[in-house]
Enzyme design. Sequence first.
Site, PDB file in Angstrom:
ATOM      1  NE  ARG A 130       3.555  -1.932   1.321  1.00  0.00           N
ATOM      2  CZ  ARG A 130       2.285  -2.020   1.690  1.00  0.00           C
ATOM      3  NH1 ARG A 130       1.600  -3.119   1.472  1.00  0.00           N
ATOM      4  NH2 ARG A 130       1.683  -1.010   2.283  1.00  0.00           N
ATOM      5  CD  GLU A 133      -4.407  -5.769   3.873  1.00  0.00           C
ATOM      6  OE1 GLU A 133      -4.232  -5.337   2.735  1.00  0.00           O
ATOM      7  OE2 GLU A 133      -4.753  -5.073   4.847  1.00  0.00           O
ATOM      8  CD  GLU A 160      -6.816   2.937   2.954  1.00  0.00           C
ATOM      9  OE1 GLU A 160      -5.607   2.901   2.685  1.00  0.00           O
ATOM     10  OE2 GLU A 160      -7.495   1.913   3.220  1.00  0.00           O
ATOM     11  CG  ASP A 188      -3.794   0.311   7.005  1.00  0.00           C
ATOM     12  OD1 ASP A 188      -2.813   0.741   6.373  1.00  0.00           O
ATOM     13  OD2 ASP A 188      -4.808  -0.153   6.441  1.00  0.00           O
ATOM     14  CE  LYS A 193       0.580  -0.357   5.388  1.00  0.00           C
ATOM     15  NZ  LYS A 193      -0.850  -0.364   5.176  1.00  0.00           N
TER      16      LYS A 193
END
Lengths: 686, 686
Positions: free
Chosen positions: A330, A297, A404, A376, A371
Amino acid sequence: MTDAPRGPGSGSEPPGPPVVSVLRTEADHAWLPPEAFRVLGSRRVLVSGTGPLVDTVHGEVAAACERFGGTVTRAREGTASAGSAYDLLLCLEEAAERGDEGFTLARERGRTVVTATGQRGLLHGLFHVVRLGAAAFDGEHAPEAHRPALATRMLDHWDNVAVHPVMGQVERGYAGGSLFWRDGRARGDLERVRAYGRLLAACGINAVSVNNVNVHEAEAHLLTDRIGDVADIADALRPYGIRTHLSVTFAAPVVLGGLTTADPLQEEVRAWWAGATERVYAAIPDFGGYVVKADSEGQPGPFAYGRSHADGANLLADALAPYGGTVHWRAFVYDHRQDWRDRTTDRARAAYDHFVPLDGAFRDNAVLQVKHGPVDFQTREPVSPVIGAMPRTRLAVEIQATQEYTGQQRHVCALAPMWSQVLRFRPGGAAAARVGELARGGLVAVSNAGDDPYWTGHPLAQANLYAVGRLGWQPDADPLALLDEWIELTFTPEAGPDPERLRAGLRAVLRDSWRTYEKYTAPLGVGFMVQPGHHYGPSVDGYEYSPWGTYHFADRNGIGVDRSRATGTGYAGQYAAPWAEVYESAGTCPDELLLFFHHVPYGHVLHSGTTVIQHIYDTRFEGVAEVAAARETWASLAGLVDDARHARVAERYEEQLRCAREWRDQVNSYFLRKSGVPDAHGRRIH
Amino acid sequence: MTDAPRGPGSGSEPPGPPVVSVLRTEADHAWLPPEAFRVLGSRRVLVSGTGPLVDTVHGEVAAACERFGGTVTRAREGTASAGSAYDLLLCLEEAAERGDEGFTLARERGRTVVTATGQRGLLHGLFHVVRLGAAAFDGEHAPEAHRPALATRMLDHWDNVAVHPVMGQVERGYAGGSLFWRDGRARGDLERVRAYGRLLAACGINAVSVNNVNVHEAEAHLLTDRIGDVADIADALRPYGIRTHLSVTFAAPVVLGGLTTADPLQEEVRAWWAGATERVYAAIPDFGGYVVKADSEGQPGPFAYGRSHADGANLLADALAPYGGTVHWRAFVYDHRQDWRDRTTDRARAAYDHFVPLDGAFRDNAVLQVKHGPVDFQTREPVSPVIGAMPRTRLAVEIQATQEYTGQQRHVCALAPMWSQVLRFRPGGAAAARVGELARGGLVAVSNAGDDPYWTGHPLAQANLYAVGRLGWQPDADPLALLDEWIELTFTPEAGPDPERLRAGLRAVLRDSWRTYEKYTAPLGVGFMVQPGHHYGPSVDGYEYSPWGTYHFADRNGIGVDRSRATGTGYAGQYAAPWAEVYESAGTCPDELLLFFHHVPYGHVLHSGTTVIQHIYDTRFEGVAEVAAARETWASLAGLVDDARHARVAERYEEQLRCAREWRDQVNSYFLRKSGVPDAHGRRIH
């Protein structure tokens, strides 16, 4: 993992040690209210052993005894054989490795004994006794060994130092400001940081990363000239056995060091990181390590130099190794500038495609942080196929406590049941290991805490923070039992007029709240459908024509993403047997993940017996009804919960109900307009 | 309208008057380049008359003559009878009313004569000669009287003083920062403001409002303690005959005055406004008046006190009346918290429902400022039914030069053809008056100018700013002729190597650019389909489930808003005959407005002969092809336009083409998925 360094008082004679103050503030409305210490604080307690964390234990006991009439004695050495003068012994037996977090609990002859071979173990043993409450002093128990299943239970704070023009002080933060930073500077309230550390220790967290993985200008400097701010936080967290970590930018050698490259194979780059890391450890001797979001990102990473992510991670691992530090690297790497027209690219595949070929290439002190799902942090995702596919790599599983995509702490959504499903999942099939066993690198959660008086914005969202630590300690724990634990500690029902009604009410609003949330939001695992940018509230097509790789492909005939090997993106083939086969076919795919794996007609009949379209309608109506019922239940608890907390939750239920109705109506209208299929029950769809 | 106050030099003997400097900066890439003055500047010119605006005229001529070798003589009085010593006479004959903006142009015996009875008229006459160029000095012309059709040709700047956290320095601004304000203070570059006034005067603008109609904290104070900042702007604009207006908050008596009410019928409120206005005129004797957005999108207004908008407007009109000022009261009042489920509420109806009952209740110096369409500056809307329905009210028509919904100055979209359609529309039918005649309160445009070197971000967007003034002066002007005018002045083709190719290229990319833009964006008048918030780029459902009253109601069978009387919201009935009937039926409604007025099946056949769905596909493909062709045309003009400007436009064409493709593909995919109807020509739809 090394233990915390000894404070100046270590080794001194116990009589008259400083009582480490136990913080109490108005804000301390969490799972360590004074009342939770009543059973302990009304006993005769011996604390033995030396060291700063033993001081912490002693301080906790002394404060409780002062409040509830018990007594505490401090001894230099373990005295598990001491006589019947005590109800509770908390003994450090410093025979084994210093960093040991385990402890043993026994009860015999009317005496409860906690022994530990490491200071952290003694601290965990103390909080275990607090959790047990009266049961800790009841009957006899053979010695019972406790030890964390995962060595690292970590919170990542996505806190910015400088207020980001779009993301604010805390990226995806819904609990006020940051506990650490404010308006470009350290927030400076180290008492609050210490109180935070105390809460975290009491649920089993032992590591905290203090800044956002998106490292902007101001944050980059924490690594170098602003390391003192980090050291202050580390000092405040250390008495509770928590190590401090830092998110760094991969471009630091360029941004901070003035080098022309951050190429991980260049000697000058390696030397720069070695020097920078040496200076970090000079300031923070028990520093935990670095967290890195690279080539993700827009963040810089090794791809710019034609290097692999193993090259990148190992660079930092090598710099940290001499000091026992760890790099958390990550795995959230994907193309965030995807063309929605291109149906061959599948974001869900990305982590596997990028990282699995690198299995075995990472250093021992490099943890690949994955993750839990492939996309996400959606309300429902399959478990990431990366977990289980990299046996020679230390993997950490990353979950998201900050809500989120799950209601942003305006909606009740107790996530332990979801996390528990992930941790109990067996990537290799029924006979193989669980995710909770495979996650040798630990459990990492994005924190949901901030400077809000209730820590987490929504007071009931504390249960998620609490569950992070407890599930890290014991990944196969019953998530509902953990909710009960949190309820008992936080609300101490026995202290009120109607403990059973309070317990029942809290359980009722919490236990199924995740499934309730799922019912009114995106259906059957398809994900997203949130408003772009802030991700709150519905927008069915909000991410349908975006570059983010998040599509549902709904048309007038059907919906879902074909991720089969036979006709789709092939993502299902990233799983080992039996899952690759289970997910491959719409006939065997679990209902709740159907649209994640398959594009099906609206008339497709689920295992549940209803069609996809009718399921969409039914569950939207059910979800709203469940929220309305929970709101009523909560209202009925007035008088059993302190007024301010009750009012805060009640107010949030109003918003949750409004928003749930909006989800119901937008999703149902969208699909009625698209499918033309009326609701079988004739309910009003706009 | 009063004339500008006389400067200190007025009445002094002409010989040796100060030559008012004509600004030239690198930034001056607009329709007054030096070359545009060549024909004038190479002549023998006499300027006669006294007054500050005559000084301005003299300064312009003197600068031109200095550059191009002509001569200028200054005389005290009109000397239209002067001999053949001059090629051009610019004569102020101060016989008529001082504020007269008209002028007369004649040419006889080789001499061109401009006469005016007001200073402003002389200024307009000067720029008329500049526009005519060589034709002004060619042959013989009988005296021809010129006079603006609309007394007020105004620009509203939506400029914030303080940077708004969401909207920035200029709300919906796409041309850099504000010309007037920066970071909470006056920008201070009064030379640039003066240059801006010069450009505006040259196209006929005579009024500017200097701040956003959404009046926030800092902006409110312009009315009182910060009026000096406004006076500085007024001083800079005055030499070009432009009056300065101010947007004020209706709550000013409370916010600034410390009163407990802003009730327009309370005497203390009226007294406060009288006093405040007196102080404004002490600072700015020719102040134009107030602009007010009241009871609109959260702005305060008279509804809070149970008063009407006439009460509100008249309050300010009465305060302004003693000084000749005007209040511009916006009719943009609607429910912006509408429930999308409620299909009976129609935002398009709002202005009519609110204001038409108040016809006759407004003071003479209150102007009701009505957006040209009933919704909000969409690419295609019907003309607002308010215009024509309030014969006893001074209406101003508001248009939007800033391209909020028309490509945000990254897309070429010459709006004069659209505005011209509005101004030529006859609300009462073929024999009745045109909008351009009914708009007795003037033409008001939201400015598209900022501190960008090219003034408007996209250099070709200057054509829109230019057209505002010219259409205000002459609403029935041919919009394509105005584009040509702007091309001639701005690019002065004759000065280059291939004037015809340059002209042809510029015409090709500009003339149909509005229809091209319409072709790739929302179809057939349905509007919106833009991304929420910033309004750039496509999001077909972006405003479909929002509270803003902006829906298309597309389902698998059809699309559009039923606004008929028979079966819809009744909006069509707000029109007088014949339009009420024309719009009432899908059979008679013009194609381009079909979906604004009717919900029809995708298979509905347009007057053009194609179905709605095929029209959607066809026009999306055509629109993109036209943008691609325009980009090529522009590329072919390299070398005929200065390099920097050419590069700027070329870069924007890249973005326009990218965005147009995104529009095409998202709109087409959306409707293919929803309708299931394939493209008749088999083109690829994703």
